[in-house]
Write a protein that holds these residues in place. Structure first.
Motif, short mmCIF file in Angstrom:
data_model
loop_
_atom_site.label_atom_id
_atom_site.label_comp_id
_atom_site.label_asym_id
_atom_site.label_seq_id
_atom_site.Cartn_x
_atom_site.Cartn_y
_atom_site.Cartn_z
N PHE A 76 -9.87 5.75 -25.44
CA PHE A 76 -8.72 6.10 -26.24
C PHE A 76 -8.41 7.57 -26.05
O PHE A 76 -9.24 8.43 -26.29
CB PHE A 76 -8.97 5.80 -27.71
CG PHE A 76 -7.71 5.83 -28.52
CD1 PHE A 76 -6.97 4.68 -28.69
CD2 PHE A 76 -7.25 7.00 -29.07
CE1 PHE A 76 -5.79 4.70 -29.41
CE2 PHE A 76 -6.07 7.04 -29.79
CZ PHE A 76 -5.34 5.87 -29.96
N CYS A 77 -7.20 7.86 -25.58
CA CYS A 77 -6.79 9.25 -25.40
C CYS A 77 -6.16 9.74 -26.70
O CYS A 77 -5.15 9.20 -27.15
CB CYS A 77 -5.79 9.39 -24.26
SG CYS A 77 -5.15 11.08 -24.14
N LEU A 78 -6.77 10.75 -27.29
CA LEU A 78 -6.25 11.27 -28.56
C LEU A 78 -4.93 12.00 -28.36
O LEU A 78 -4.11 12.06 -29.27
CB LEU A 78 -7.27 12.21 -29.20
CG LEU A 78 -8.54 11.52 -29.70
CD1 LEU A 78 -9.55 12.55 -30.16
CD2 LEU A 78 -8.22 10.55 -30.83
N ALA A 79 -4.74 12.55 -27.18
CA ALA A 79 -3.49 13.27 -26.92
C ALA A 79 -2.34 12.29 -26.75
O ALA A 79 -1.26 12.48 -27.31
CB ALA A 79 -3.64 14.14 -25.69
N CYS A 80 -2.57 11.24 -26.00
CA CYS A 80 -1.52 10.22 -25.80
C CYS A 80 -1.50 9.22 -26.97
O CYS A 80 -0.55 8.49 -27.13
CB CYS A 80 -1.75 9.45 -24.52
SG CYS A 80 -1.68 10.40 -23.02
N ARG A 81 -2.59 9.19 -27.70
CA ARG A 81 -2.76 8.23 -28.80
C ARG A 81 -2.63 6.80 -28.30
O ARG A 81 -1.99 5.96 -28.93
CB ARG A 81 -1.74 8.50 -29.91
CG ARG A 81 -1.99 9.85 -30.52
CD ARG A 81 -1.08 10.08 -31.67
NE ARG A 81 -1.10 11.48 -32.06
CZ ARG A 81 -0.24 12.02 -32.90
NH1 ARG A 81 0.72 11.29 -33.41
NH2 ARG A 81 -0.33 13.29 -33.20
N PRO A 83 -4.88 3.87 -25.52
CA PRO A 83 -5.97 3.70 -24.55
C PRO A 83 -5.49 4.02 -23.14
O PRO A 83 -4.38 3.66 -22.76
CB PRO A 83 -6.34 2.23 -24.68
CG PRO A 83 -5.82 1.81 -26.01
CD PRO A 83 -4.57 2.62 -26.22
N ARG A 84 -6.32 4.71 -22.40
CA ARG A 84 -5.96 5.06 -21.03
C ARG A 84 -7.13 4.75 -20.13
O ARG A 84 -8.28 4.88 -20.49
CB ARG A 84 -5.71 6.57 -20.92
CG ARG A 84 -4.51 7.05 -21.67
CD ARG A 84 -3.28 6.80 -20.87
NE ARG A 84 -2.15 7.48 -21.46
CZ ARG A 84 -0.96 6.94 -21.58
NH1 ARG A 84 -0.72 5.72 -21.15
NH2 ARG A 84 0.02 7.62 -22.12
N ARG A 85 -6.78 4.42 -18.91
CA ARG A 85 -7.80 4.27 -17.89
C ARG A 85 -8.18 5.69 -17.45
O ARG A 85 -7.32 6.55 -17.32
CB ARG A 85 -7.22 3.50 -16.71
CG ARG A 85 -8.27 2.86 -15.84
CD ARG A 85 -7.60 2.07 -14.74
NE ARG A 85 -8.61 1.66 -13.79
CZ ARG A 85 -9.15 0.46 -13.76
NH1 ARG A 85 -8.73 -0.45 -14.60
NH2 ARG A 85 -10.09 0.17 -12.89
N LEU A 106 -11.40 11.61 -17.99
CA LEU A 106 -10.14 12.33 -18.18
C LEU A 106 -9.00 11.34 -18.23
O LEU A 106 -8.95 10.40 -17.46
CB LEU A 106 -9.91 13.32 -17.04
CG LEU A 106 -10.92 14.46 -16.92
CD1 LEU A 106 -10.56 15.34 -15.74
CD2 LEU A 106 -10.98 15.27 -18.20
N CYS A 107 -8.09 11.57 -19.14
CA CYS A 107 -6.92 10.71 -19.27
C CYS A 107 -6.13 10.72 -17.96
O CYS A 107 -5.85 11.78 -17.41
CB CYS A 107 -6.06 11.18 -20.42
SG CYS A 107 -4.50 10.30 -20.53
N SER A 108 -5.80 9.54 -17.48
CA SER A 108 -5.07 9.45 -16.22
C SER A 108 -3.63 9.95 -16.37
O SER A 108 -2.96 10.22 -15.39
CB SER A 108 -5.08 8.01 -15.71
OG SER A 108 -4.63 7.13 -16.72
N GLU A 109 -3.16 10.07 -17.59
CA GLU A 109 -1.78 10.52 -17.82
C GLU A 109 -1.71 12.01 -18.12
O GLU A 109 -0.85 12.71 -17.60
CB GLU A 109 -1.17 9.76 -19.01
CG GLU A 109 -0.90 8.30 -18.75
CD GLU A 109 0.37 8.07 -17.95
OE1 GLU A 109 1.33 8.84 -18.15
OE2 GLU A 109 0.40 7.15 -17.15
N CYS A 110 -2.57 12.48 -19.00
CA CYS A 110 -2.41 13.87 -19.46
C CYS A 110 -3.65 14.72 -19.22
O CYS A 110 -3.67 15.89 -19.58
CB CYS A 110 -2.06 13.90 -20.94
SG CYS A 110 -3.42 13.48 -22.03
N SER A 111 -4.69 14.14 -18.62
CA SER A 111 -5.91 14.87 -18.27
C SER A 111 -6.71 15.37 -19.46
O SER A 111 -7.60 16.19 -19.30
CB SER A 111 -5.62 16.05 -17.33
OG SER A 111 -5.07 15.57 -16.14
#
Ligand SMILES: [Zn+2]
Length: 161
Positions: A76-81, A83-85, A106-111
């Protein structure tokens, strides 16, 4: 605790630009654009594209059950809120007593850094889908980089054509 994207802040009879929708929901614009690509109805022939509040609510409602549950390979990416791969399909694990551990990727979208606690069993299954490096107790990453990486470049090339 992870906050979920709440459709309750969306007004049914309003139209939203990508920017407005991202602010109303507290998420990144990239996420809203991705939703449009993956099925969120929007009036994209015009600029800026408009999302109907009603369509956004329906889309979010439909997504909530799946969205809030990380799949095995997701954190779960807290920045994107959401789940991220993990980027590069790589995580590091800090093993804990009892066989489970805390995986970090690391979040694949926002790192942003994402953490997930996993059981020993979960860890074994994660090893089948992700590259799991070992992190020692002092936080030093002991993983040696594989000499031969045929993996494609995970960073999507940006085309400015
Ligand atoms: Zn993220």
């Amino acid at each position: 605790m992870a906050r979920k994207v709440s459709w309750r802040s969306v007004r049914r009879h309003r139209n939203y630009t990508v920017d407005e929708a991202s602010r109303a929901l507290g998420i990144c614009k990239a996420t809203v654009r991705r939703w449009i690509k993956t099925g969120l109805p929007a009036l994209t022939e015009q600029k800026p594209a408009l999302i109907l509040g009603e369509a956004l609510i329906a889309f979010l409602k439909a997504r909530i059950p799946a969205k809030q549950t990380c799949r095995l390979e997701e954190c779960f990416c807290l920045a994107c809120r959401t789940p991220r791969r993990p980027a590069f399909d790589e995580v590091e694990v800090r093993l804990q007593q009892g066989g489970g551990g805390m995986i970090t990727g690391l979040c694949s979208e926002c790192s942003a850094t994402m953490n997930k606690r996993v059981s020993a069993d979960g860890l074994e299954r994660i090893r089948r889908v992700l590259t799991v490096g070992a992190m020692q107790a002092d936080g030093h990453i002991s993983k040696s980089h594989p000499p031969c990486s045929n993996a494609h470049n995970p960073e999507e090339p940006e085309t400015h054509a």
